[in-house]
Design a protein around this motif. Sequence first.
Motif, PDB file in Angstrom:
ATOM      1  N   VAL A 256      -8.418  20.434 -12.777  1.00 58.67           N
ATOM      2  CA  VAL A 256      -9.667  20.285 -12.020  1.00 58.67           C
ATOM      3  C   VAL A 256      -9.954  21.570 -11.239  1.00 58.67           C
ATOM      4  N   ASN A 257     -11.206  21.674 -10.770  1.00 56.61           N
ATOM      5  CA  ASN A 257     -11.618  22.842  -9.986  1.00 56.61           C
ATOM      6  C   ASN A 257     -10.702  23.068  -8.799  1.00 56.61           C
ATOM      7  N   GLY A 258     -10.311  24.311  -8.622  1.00 50.11           N
ATOM      8  CA  GLY A 258      -9.556  24.667  -7.428  1.00 50.11           C
ATOM      9  C   GLY A 258      -8.083  24.296  -7.480  1.00 50.11           C
ATOM     10  N   SER A 259      -7.607  23.771  -8.614  1.00 52.61           N
ATOM     11  CA  SER A 259      -6.190  23.367  -8.669  1.00 52.61           C
ATOM     12  C   SER A 259      -5.265  24.588  -8.726  1.00 52.61           C
ATOM     13  N   GLY A 260      -5.853  25.735  -9.095  1.00 52.09           N
ATOM     14  CA  GLY A 260      -5.034  26.954  -9.129  1.00 52.09           C
ATOM     15  C   GLY A 260      -4.855  27.516 -10.528  1.00 52.09           C
ATOM     16  N   LYS A 261      -5.759  27.145 -11.452  1.00 49.43           N
ATOM     17  CA  LYS A 261      -5.632  27.621 -12.851  1.00 49.43           C
ATOM     18  C   LYS A 261      -5.708  29.141 -12.919  1.00 49.43           C
ATOM     19  N   THR A 262      -6.779  29.690 -12.313  1.00 48.90           N
ATOM     20  CA  THR A 262      -7.015  31.131 -12.426  1.00 48.90           C
ATOM     21  C   THR A 262      -5.837  31.906 -11.827  1.00 48.90           C
ATOM     22  N   THR A 263      -5.428  31.484 -10.637  1.00 51.69           N
ATOM     23  CA  THR A 263      -4.303  32.165  -9.968  1.00 51.69           C
ATOM     24  C   THR A 263      -3.043  32.065 -10.821  1.00 51.69           C
ATOM     25  N   THR A 264      -2.800  30.867 -11.370  1.00 56.65           N
ATOM     26  CA  THR A 264      -1.583  30.664 -12.164  1.00 56.65           C
ATOM     27  C   THR A 264      -1.603  31.529 -13.424  1.00 56.65           C
TER      28      THR A 264
ATOM     29  N   GLY B 242     -12.423  31.711 -19.696  1.00 60.74           N
ATOM     30  CA  GLY B 242     -13.220  30.636 -20.334  1.00 60.74           C
ATOM     31  C   GLY B 242     -14.054  29.814 -19.370  1.00 60.74           C
ATOM     32  N   ASP B 243     -13.846  29.973 -18.050  1.00 64.32           N
ATOM     33  CA  ASP B 243     -14.718  29.249 -17.124  1.00 64.32           C
ATOM     34  C   ASP B 243     -15.958  30.110 -16.904  1.00 64.32           C
ATOM     35  N   THR B 244     -16.856  30.066 -17.894  1.00 60.36           N
ATOM     36  CA  THR B 244     -18.012  30.969 -17.862  1.00 60.36           C
ATOM     37  C   THR B 244     -19.040  30.528 -16.821  1.00 60.36           C
ATOM     38  N   PHE B 245     -18.767  29.416 -16.161  1.00 66.62           N
ATOM     39  CA  PHE B 245     -19.715  28.866 -15.199  1.00 66.62           C
ATOM     40  C   PHE B 245     -19.571  29.524 -13.827  1.00 66.62           C
ATOM     41  N   ARG B 246     -18.316  29.860 -13.484  1.00 63.21           N
ATOM     42  CA  ARG B 246     -18.058  30.325 -12.112  1.00 63.21           C
ATOM     43  C   ARG B 246     -17.751  31.821 -12.132  1.00 63.21           C
ATOM     44  N   ALA B 247     -18.730  32.605 -11.627  1.00 59.78           N
ATOM     45  CA  ALA B 247     -18.576  34.058 -11.646  1.00 59.78           C
ATOM     46  C   ALA B 247     -17.345  34.480 -10.853  1.00 59.78           C
TER      47      ALA B 247
ATOM     48  N   MET C 245       2.808  22.862 -11.116  1.00 61.24           N
ATOM     49  CA  MET C 245       2.309  22.351  -9.839  1.00 61.24           C
ATOM     50  C   MET C 245       2.204  23.489  -8.836  1.00 61.24           C
ATOM     51  N   THR C 246       0.999  23.640  -8.265  1.00 62.00           N
ATOM     52  CA  THR C 246       0.771  24.720  -7.301  1.00 62.00           C
ATOM     53  C   THR C 246       0.713  24.152  -5.891  1.00 62.00           C
ATOM     54  N   LYS C 247       0.683  25.040  -4.934  1.00 55.98           N
ATOM     55  CA  LYS C 247       0.446  24.745  -3.507  1.00 55.98           C
ATOM     56  C   LYS C 247       1.472  23.777  -2.919  1.00 55.98           C
ATOM     57  N   LEU C 248       2.727  23.908  -3.391  1.00 54.35           N
ATOM     58  CA  LEU C 248       3.776  23.090  -2.758  1.00 54.35           C
ATOM     59  C   LEU C 248       4.041  23.583  -1.341  1.00 54.35           C
ATOM     60  N   ASP C 249       3.580  24.817  -1.059  1.00 59.25           N
ATOM     61  CA  ASP C 249       3.658  25.303   0.319  1.00 59.25           C
ATOM     62  C   ASP C 249       2.526  24.629   1.106  1.00 59.25           C
ATOM     63  N   GLY C 250       2.777  24.401   2.359  1.00 64.21           N
ATOM     64  CA  GLY C 250       1.713  23.894   3.223  1.00 64.21           C
ATOM     65  C   GLY C 250       1.294  22.471   2.952  1.00 64.21           C
TER      66      GLY C 250
ATOM     67  N   ILE D 203       6.485  26.100 -10.654  1.00 65.98           N
ATOM     68  CA  ILE D 203       5.844  25.619  -9.425  1.00 65.98           C
ATOM     69  C   ILE D 203       5.333  26.823  -8.630  1.00 65.98           C
ATOM     70  N   GLY D 204       4.241  26.607  -7.916  1.00 63.25           N
ATOM     71  CA  GLY D 204       3.657  27.681  -7.111  1.00 63.25           C
ATOM     72  C   GLY D 204       3.795  27.352  -5.632  1.00 63.25           C
ATOM     73  N   VAL D 205       4.207  28.367  -4.862  1.00 60.75           N
ATOM     74  CA  VAL D 205       4.376  28.120  -3.420  1.00 60.75           C
ATOM     75  C   VAL D 205       3.622  29.171  -2.604  1.00 60.75           C
ATOM     76  N   GLY D 206       2.590  29.767  -3.178  1.00 62.29           N
ATOM     77  CA  GLY D 206       1.817  30.750  -2.421  1.00 62.29           C
ATOM     78  C   GLY D 206       0.848  31.470  -3.338  1.00 62.29           C
ATOM     79  N   GLU D 207       0.146  32.441  -2.765  1.00 57.06           N
ATOM     80  CA  GLU D 207      -0.920  33.085  -3.533  1.00 57.06           C
ATOM     81  C   GLU D 207      -0.499  34.415  -4.152  1.00 57.06           C
ATOM     82  N   GLN D 208       0.736  34.852  -3.869  1.00 55.78           N
ATOM     83  CA  GLN D 208       1.180  36.151  -4.403  1.00 55.78           C
ATOM     84  C   GLN D 208       1.803  35.994  -5.786  1.00 55.78           C
TER      85      GLN D 208
HETATM   86  N1  LIG Z   1      -1.182  28.172  -0.915  1.00 54.36           N
HETATM   87  C1  LIG Z   1      -1.380  28.296  -2.216  1.00 54.36           C
HETATM   88  N2  LIG Z   1      -2.584  28.575  -2.676  1.00 54.36           N
HETATM   89  C2  LIG Z   1      -2.764  28.669  -4.020  1.00 54.36           C
HETATM   90  C3  LIG Z   1      -1.706  28.475  -4.925  1.00 54.36           C
HETATM   91  N3  LIG Z   1      -2.204  28.640  -6.178  1.00 54.36           N
HETATM   92  C4  LIG Z   1      -3.526  28.894  -6.043  1.00 54.36           C
HETATM   93  N4  LIG Z   1      -3.866  28.910  -4.741  1.00 54.36           N
HETATM   94  C5  LIG Z   1      -5.168  29.119  -4.155  1.00 54.36           C
HETATM   95  O1  LIG Z   1      -6.000  28.030  -4.492  1.00 54.36           O
HETATM   96  C6  LIG Z   1      -7.342  28.458  -4.591  1.00 54.36           C
HETATM   97  C7  LIG Z   1      -7.939  27.993  -5.916  1.00 54.36           C
HETATM   98  O2  LIG Z   1      -7.220  28.618  -6.949  1.00 54.36           O
HETATM   99  P1  LIG Z   1      -7.903  29.025  -8.299  1.00 54.36           P
HETATM  100  O3  LIG Z   1      -6.879  29.706  -9.100  1.00 54.36           O
HETATM  101  O4  LIG Z   1      -9.197  29.710  -8.103  1.00 54.36           O
HETATM  102  O5  LIG Z   1      -8.169  27.608  -8.881  1.00 54.36           O
HETATM  103  P2  LIG Z   1      -8.938  27.234 -10.215  1.00 54.36           P
HETATM  104  O6  LIG Z   1      -8.296  26.024 -10.752  1.00 54.36           O
HETATM  105  O7  LIG Z   1      -9.019  28.379 -11.124  1.00 54.36           O
HETATM  106  O8  LIG Z   1     -10.337  26.866  -9.656  1.00 54.36           O
HETATM  107  P3  LIG Z   1     -11.736  26.950 -10.415  1.00 54.36           P
HETATM  108  O9  LIG Z   1     -11.856  28.356 -10.865  1.00 54.36           O
HETATM  109  O10 LIG Z   1     -12.691  26.560  -9.364  1.00 54.36           O
HETATM  110  O11 LIG Z   1     -11.663  25.973 -11.534  1.00 54.36           O
HETATM  111  C8  LIG Z   1      -7.305  29.966  -4.468  1.00 54.36           C
HETATM  112  O12 LIG Z   1      -7.653  30.308  -3.163  1.00 54.36           O
HETATM  113  C9  LIG Z   1      -5.866  30.324  -4.711  1.00 54.36           C
HETATM  114  O13 LIG Z   1      -5.468  31.492  -4.029  1.00 54.36           O
HETATM  115  C10 LIG Z   1      -0.419  28.192  -4.375  1.00 54.36           C
HETATM  116  O14 LIG Z   1       0.586  27.979  -5.092  1.00 54.36           O
HETATM  117  N5  LIG Z   1      -0.318  28.099  -3.025  1.00 54.36           N
END
Ligand SMILES: Nc1nc2c(ncn2[C@@H]2O[C@H](COP(=O)(O)OP(=O)(O)OP(=O)(O)O)[C@@H](O)[C@H]2O)c(=O)[nH]1
Length: 550
Positions: free
Chosen positions: A354-362, A382-387, A498-503, A524-529
């Motif tokens: 889903v949106n914002g789950s962390g796909k792009t970052t991962t 492939g998410d051509t919708f969100r610039a 699984m992302t964002k296990l931090d916080g 697993i993801g625990v941050g944005e780096q």
């Molecule tokens: N704290 C934390 N933030 C994360 C983690 N992974 C991703 N984020 C943050 O979560 C937010 C959304 O991540 P995206 O990678 O844009 O998520 P997405 O699924 O691609 O979202 P859409 O592009 O909207 O579909 C960003 O601000 C990331 O920096 C993580 O493991 N921990």
Amino acid sequence: MAFFKKLKDRMFKSSSKIEEGLDAIVEDGGVEEDVSASKPIDLAVSDAGQIQVQAQAALDVQAVVVAEEEARDAERKGQAEAAHREAEISEREAGARAGAEHAEQVRIAAEKDARQAAQVEADRKTMQAAQSAADAAEVARLQAERAAHEEAARIVESERQAQEAKRAEAQRQAEAERLKIAARAAQQDRLAADALRAEDSKLENEAREAELARQADVAAAEETERASEQRQAEAARRAEDVRLEVEREAQEKAAKPGLIGRMLGRGEKKTVVRRELDDDMLERLEELLISADMGVDTALRVTSNMAEGRFGKRLSTQEIKELLAAEITRVMEPVARPLPLYPTKPQVVLVVGVNGSGKTTTIGKLASQFQAAGKKVVIAAGDTFRAAAVEQLQVWGDRAGVPVLTAPQGSDPASLAYDAMEQAARDGADLLMIDTAGRLQNRADLMEELQKIVRVIRKKDPDAPHNTLLVLDATTGQNALSQVKTFQELADVTGLIMTKLDGTAKGGVLVALADKFGLPIHAIGVGEQIDDLAPFDPEDFAAALTGLDR
Ligand SMILES: Nc1nc2c(ncn2[C@@H]2O[C@H](COP(=O)(O)OP(=O)(O)OP(=O)(O)O)[C@@H](O)[C@H]2O)c(=O)[nH]1
């Protein structure tokens, strides 16, 4: 070990929730709950009875009126029938008188006819005598003629019968011969069939015996395995208890002051609180794990396994943490698997969520890590919708030196995926990672979009995508379970990240996911780096979740 320290620090919200809960459980008593309910009263019965009685009375009055009317009809009908019968009698008497007169006239005419008939009879007899004589002569002639014919016919018939008998005898002999041959053949068939049947039943018996022997072997092997597992579990439990006992003694020893310490007055006792493991304590442990988003079923399983064979034992917070961590590790071990790498080039990894789950970052983190490990990677935005998502991927791509294929905003992601397949093949890339949109507001559209991407890339490689990764956000807690179900229906999910296990204090949801779906957990993801994504290690995770030092 380095990542464990980070994991433990980052998961402090989940672990401190569990730690605080455990302290409270060990120090306090139980929790009681009382539920009461009342039952509505049924009112409608007496009114219905009254209406029924009134209806019956009305029916009775109506029946009396009908009976009186019927009696009057019957009387009127009787009078009419009596008058009719009298008229009939007088009519019959007049008829009788006319009949007597007519009979007299008939009698006179009959006498006249009798006289004429006697004369005619005398004439007829005379003529008949003459005719009889002539007839007798003719009959005698005809009889003689017929006798001659009959004799000739009898001879012909007896010759025909003699031939018929001869033919019948020949046929009977032929039939007897045919039956004899058929009986011989039937006998041979019967013997052959008996032999076959005997052979079949022999084979069947052999197969049955072999199957029974095999089943017995399997049962014996299972029994041996079960016994060995039980022995191992018992030994592990005993070893754990011994270890706890040794640790406890060490703690008690450390708490005892030495002679000099005692002389210097440094004798305050370090104490450890313990509580006996009973039903109440178990119930509160379950509640604690459920509140940490582990889900009811999983929380029950973990606590009951932990308590097995330990009822009545005295346990401290530290000891409970150790036991819980061991159980959680046991649940998660089977699903802890890194993303598999295949020799296929390019290996296509479709990333959904889903949106914002962390796909792009991962994707960015994975691409950087694979690139650093010497793999050639191509990314398709492939998410051509969100610039913003496209820009974010480009930043990761630039950082890692990975090409990122993009398409104009709002264009068809499937056609971008096709182009990416071609480019990845041209570049000899090991991995092609395809980002996708996560708009769940319209499931049908999303499903159509994902299916189209899959259809198109299969034109290039019928086995693609080789992995479909579902990225989940730990902060959504139990909602992650329904996301897995939904995406399993939309796409053929092969693994989880699984992302964002931090916080978040909802880290327990990962245990529920492992327990409920059994899908591989790759990372697993625990941050944005970039280094905030690590392969999933069940022991590290269990220790970090329960706040255990390792
Ligand atoms: N704290 C934390 N933030 C994360 C983690 N992974 C991703 N984020 C943050 O979560 C937010 C959304 O991540 P995206 O990678 O844009 O998520 P997405 O699924 O691609 O979202 P859409 O592009 O909207 O579909 C960003 O601000 C990331 O920096 C993580 O493991 N921990």
